[in-house]
Enzyme design. Sequence first.
Site, PDB file in Angstrom:
ATOM      1  N   CYS A  55       0.877  -1.186   0.000  1.00 22.18           N
ATOM      2  CA  CYS A  55       0.000   0.000   0.000  1.00 22.18           C
ATOM      3  C   CYS A  55       0.906   1.225   0.000  1.00 22.18           C
ATOM      4  O   CYS A  55       0.913   2.017   0.941  1.00 22.18           O
ATOM      5  CB  CYS A  55      -0.902   0.013   1.222  1.00 22.18           C
ATOM      6  SG  CYS A  55      -1.774  -1.530   1.574  1.00 22.18           S
ATOM      7  N   ALA A  56       1.676   1.378  -1.066  1.00 25.35           N
ATOM      8  CA  ALA A  56       2.798   2.327  -1.053  1.00 25.35           C
ATOM      9  C   ALA A  56       2.385   3.790  -1.014  1.00 25.35           C
ATOM     10  O   ALA A  56       3.112   4.629  -0.501  1.00 25.35           O
ATOM     11  CB  ALA A  56       3.701   2.074  -2.265  1.00 25.35           C
ATOM     12  N   GLY A  64       4.698   7.006  -1.122  1.00 22.16           N
ATOM     13  CA  GLY A  64       5.979   6.326  -1.004  1.00 22.16           C
ATOM     14  C   GLY A  64       6.969   6.764   0.047  1.00 22.16           C
ATOM     15  O   GLY A  64       8.157   6.468  -0.083  1.00 22.16           O
ATOM     16  N   GLY A  65       6.528   7.426   1.119  1.00 22.95           N
ATOM     17  CA  GLY A  65       7.466   7.808   2.175  1.00 22.95           C
ATOM     18  C   GLY A  65       8.227   6.623   2.738  1.00 22.95           C
ATOM     19  O   GLY A  65       9.455   6.647   2.867  1.00 22.95           O
ATOM     20  N   LYS A  66       7.503   5.537   3.025  1.00 22.80           N
ATOM     21  CA  LYS A  66       8.147   4.345   3.599  1.00 22.80           C
ATOM     22  C   LYS A  66       8.911   3.574   2.521  1.00 22.80           C
ATOM     23  O   LYS A  66       9.963   2.996   2.793  1.00 22.80           O
ATOM     24  CB  LYS A  66       7.101   3.457   4.277  1.00 22.80           C
ATOM     25  CG  LYS A  66       6.424   4.147   5.471  1.00 22.80           C
ATOM     26  CD  LYS A  66       5.364   3.286   6.094  1.00 22.80           C
ATOM     27  CE  LYS A  66       4.554   4.074   7.112  1.00 22.80           C
ATOM     28  NZ  LYS A  66       3.662   5.079   6.496  1.00 22.80           N
ATOM     29  N   ASP A 120       0.031   0.100  -5.508  1.00 28.55           N
ATOM     30  CA  ASP A 120      -1.047   0.962  -5.013  1.00 28.55           C
ATOM     31  C   ASP A 120      -2.236   0.858  -5.954  1.00 28.55           C
ATOM     32  O   ASP A 120      -2.110   0.407  -7.100  1.00 28.55           O
ATOM     33  CB  ASP A 120      -0.585   2.416  -4.896  1.00 28.55           C
ATOM     34  CG  ASP A 120      -1.428   3.184  -3.870  1.00 28.55           C
ATOM     35  OD1 ASP A 120      -1.172   3.026  -2.661  1.00 28.55           O
ATOM     36  OD2 ASP A 120      -2.354   3.896  -4.285  1.00 28.55           O
ATOM     37  N   ASP A 157      -4.797  -3.273 -10.311  1.00 28.55           N
ATOM     38  CA  ASP A 157      -6.060  -3.089 -11.043  1.00 28.55           C
ATOM     39  C   ASP A 157      -6.833  -4.401 -11.179  1.00 28.55           C
ATOM     40  O   ASP A 157      -8.019  -4.401 -11.505  1.00 28.55           O
ATOM     41  CB  ASP A 157      -5.812  -2.440 -12.421  1.00 28.55           C
ATOM     42  CG  ASP A 157      -4.683  -3.111 -13.199  1.00 28.55           C
ATOM     43  OD1 ASP A 157      -4.175  -4.155 -12.730  1.00 28.55           O
ATOM     44  OD2 ASP A 157      -4.318  -2.596 -14.271  1.00 28.55           O
ATOM     45  N   ASP A 184       0.968  -1.279   4.859  1.00 26.38           N
ATOM     46  CA  ASP A 184       0.677  -0.018   5.557  1.00 26.38           C
ATOM     47  C   ASP A 184      -0.808   0.244   5.318  1.00 26.38           C
ATOM     48  O   ASP A 184      -1.190   0.944   4.388  1.00 26.38           O
ATOM     49  CB  ASP A 184       1.564   1.092   4.979  1.00 26.38           C
ATOM     50  CG  ASP A 184       1.413   2.395   5.730  1.00 26.38           C
ATOM     51  OD1 ASP A 184       0.900   2.376   6.859  1.00 26.38           O
ATOM     52  OD2 ASP A 184       1.821   3.440   5.186  1.00 26.38           O
ATOM     53  N   CYS A 224      -1.708   4.016  11.095  1.00 26.01           N
ATOM     54  CA  CYS A 224      -1.528   5.253  11.871  1.00 26.01           C
ATOM     55  C   CYS A 224      -2.789   5.490  12.703  1.00 26.01           C
ATOM     56  O   CYS A 224      -3.312   6.597  12.772  1.00 26.01           O
ATOM     57  CB  CYS A 224      -1.183   6.436  10.977  1.00 26.01           C
ATOM     58  SG  CYS A 224      -2.337   6.738   9.638  1.00 26.01           S
TER      59      CYS A 224
END
Length: 404
Positions: A232-233, A236-238, A256, A283, A301, A354
Amino acid sequence: MRLHRNLVFTVIDSLMAIFNEGQYADKAVAFALKKDKRWGSSDRKFVAETIYEMVRWKRLYAEVAEVKDNYDRDDIWRMFAVWAVLRGIKLPDWKYFEGTPERKIKGRFDELSKIRRVKESIPDWIDELGEKELGTEVWSQELKAQNQQAKVVLRVNRLKTTKEKLRAQLMDLEIETDFHEQYPDALILRERANVFMTDLFKEGLFEVQDASSQKVAFFLDVKPGMRVVDACAGAGGKTLHIASLMENKGQIIAMDLYESKQRQLKIRAKRNAAFNIEYRIIDTTKVIKKLHDKADRVLIDAPCSGLGVLKRNPDSKWKLQPEFIENIKKTQEEVLANYSKMVKVGGKLVYATCSVLPSENQEQIEKFLKTEFGQNFEFIKDEKVLAKDSGFDGFYMALLERKK
């Protein structure tokens, strides 16, 4: 502090858009800051921080001002007057402030501050849910912590520099930062600054990423040369943090549902010089099936309520609905069930959110481990991060290993 008409009008316009038109606070602030190029840093700071403050404390200010939802412009002016009075700011001689009952405002504030959901400015249903899941004492402390302004935290890009070098370069720009022993890649700003305008950012030497979020890539226990799936990018921070820990060696598959998110990630990856990332849009179910039993590491995530990041996204508490929480829990179950199949035997999975709610976190893991496929996994450890303890975002991480 002296109030300036053009700045205050910008704040009022922005609040109308956020409260009545459903605009996101960060978008409204970004739009507001483009309004006048002549504004200096203190003007921009006033506009941005006042909008966020008014959004964060919306319920408190509205109840003190005795105005109800679907605010008209006069209502917003009354709420602004409450904000100013409670901060000890002298109201100018403008028609909008005529007859402002300053003593009554202070009296109502003292009275309403005895009621937690008003004092901490939270919808009733979220207050009840948080208390039910975390208990009165923990939830009260967490709410208070979530109403503090979020710190600006940078994550050094190890592919291009070191934390020590970056800190020295920021110091040359009069941006002072601190290290934190619990967060190896973090630099915490002592005062807020627009770091995105620096050449250091444009050169990809760092990203802005909360300290709690930075824990996740370390928790995943990646090594150079591995095949890692960030399922679940998003933007893309992680993903980028994982790339730096892998030293650009091996393969990261960033997945994603949305192409727009992947476009953002591609831009960021280029700036970061992260070249070991492949991009896949989910998709069809085939995209997942092709990777069954193939990944050394999988990061989920998961989509969540976001109740751990209210200090960063204060408007989300006004947009959330009870049915969204119930629906997101079903999504979390499905994502865990489907995406865990990409982990190969002996590989590891991290489930992260989060959120601070156990029903989105440890209860989801307990449920998964009892499913037919989940029984192939062993629980290794988890970490619950609360804002009241860390000073950063609320987060949850669980590490599972696929049994040999």
